[in-house]
Design an enzyme around this catalytic site. Structure first.
Site, PDB file in Angstrom:
ATOM      1  N   LYS A   1      59.365  58.073  54.218  1.00  0.00           N
ATOM      2  CA  LYS A   1      60.217  56.919  54.164  1.00  0.00           C
ATOM      3  C   LYS A   1      60.752  56.442  54.202  1.00  0.00           C
ATOM      4  CE  LYS A   1      55.521  56.137  56.442  1.00  0.00           C
ATOM      5  NZ  LYS A   1      54.166  54.930  55.230  1.00  0.00           N
TER       6      LYS A   1
ATOM      7  N   SER B   1      53.730  46.428  55.924  1.00  0.00           N
ATOM      8  CA  SER B   1      52.847  46.083  56.320  1.00  0.00           C
ATOM      9  C   SER B   1      51.819  45.537  55.047  1.00  0.00           C
ATOM     10  CB  SER B   1      51.639  47.165  57.660  1.00  0.00           C
ATOM     11  OG  SER B   1      51.606  48.055  56.710  1.00  0.00           O
TER      12      SER B   1
ATOM     13  N   GLY C   1      64.643  52.374  51.922  1.00  0.00           N
ATOM     14  CA  GLY C   1      63.072  53.537  52.446  1.00  0.00           C
ATOM     15  C   GLY C   1      63.222  52.395  54.279  1.00  0.00           C
TER      16      GLY C   1
ATOM     17  N   THR D   1      53.882  51.290  56.989  1.00  0.00           N
ATOM     18  CA  THR D   1      54.201  51.817  56.158  1.00  0.00           C
ATOM     19  C   THR D   1      54.331  50.696  54.968  1.00  0.00           C
ATOM     20  OG1 THR D   1      56.276  52.978  55.519  1.00  0.00           O
ATOM     21  CG2 THR D   1      57.165  50.811  55.845  1.00  0.00           C
TER      22      THR D   1
END
Length: 181
Positions: free
Chosen positions: A43, A134, A55, A11
Site C-alpha cells: 500500500k 483503520s 501510502g 490498512t
C-alpha cells in the site's frame, strides 16, 4: 431491506519525519467484511523519481486512481508537493466522479508530511507524523510516544508503531513494508 455492501477495511499507514529523514510504512492486511482476503498487500510506493513516498487507505481501486492523479499533479507542478496536494484535493472535492472515491493518501518527503483527504483537506501535522487507515490512531499514539521518549530513527519508529497497531487493531497485521527517504 437491501443487501448492505461489505465494508473494506484494509490498512494502517504511518509516516514519520525525524532528523532530516523520512519513513512511510504500512501493514499488508486487506479484509472484506470480517474476512481476511490478503496478508501481503503493498500500500505504499515511491513517486516522482523517488522524492516522495505515498501510502493509501480505503478502497484499492479508488486509491490507485487517486495515486495516478497525484503523480500527474506532481509532474505538472514540477515536484512541488504542497501545490500538487492542494490541486489534487481541489479536484477530488469538486469533480463529480472523483468525489465518490473512498480513500485517503499520506505523503512524505524528506522535510514534509501530508494527509490528503476526499473532503478537500490537505493536512500537515505539526509533529511530522501522518497516520491513516483503520489502525491509524494506535500507530499515531505509539509514534508520538516514541518520538518524545526515544532516539529511534524514523524507520524504527514506523516499524515499532505499526507493530503496536497490529497487536491492537484486527484490521492491521504485522506484514510491514517501509520505504525511507
Amino acid at each position: 431491506m437491501g443487501q448492505q455492501k461489505p465494508q473494506i477495511r484494509s490498512t494502517t499507514v504511518l509516516g514519520v519525519l525525524r532528523d532530516g529523514k523520512a519513513a512511510l510504512g504500512s501493514d499488508g492486511q486487506m479484509t472484506l467484511g470480517n474476512t481476511v482476503m490478503k496478508h501481503s498487500t503493498r500500500k505504499i510506493r515511491s513517486l516522482y523519481q523517488g522524492k516522495f513516498v505515498t501510502g493509501f487507505a480505503g478502497a484499492t481501486a479508488d486509491a490507485l486512481t487517486l495515486l495516478e492523479r497525484f503523480e500527474a499533479k506532481l509532474e505538472a507542478y514540477s515536484g512541488r508537493l504542497d501545490r500538487a496536494a492542494v490541486e489534487l484535493a481541489k479536484d477530488w472535492r469538486t469533480d463529480k466522479y472523483l468525489r465518490r472515491l473512498e480513500a485517503m493518501l499520506a505523503v512524505v518527503s524528506s522535510d514534509k508530511a501530508l494527509i490528503i483527504s476526499g473532503t478537500g483537506d490537505v493536512i500537515e501535522p505539526e509533529d511530522g507524523i501522518v497516520a491513516i487507515g483503520s489502525g491509524s490512531m494506535y500507530a499515531l499514539a505509539a509514534a508520538r510516544a516514541l518520538m518524545k521518549h526515544t532516539t529511534l530513527s524514523a524507520e524504527e519508529i514506523v516499524r515499532e508503531s505499526l507493530q503496536t497497531a497490529a497487536e491492537i487493531c484486527i484490521y492491521t497485521n504485522d506484514h510491514i513494508a517501509i520505504e525511507t527517504l
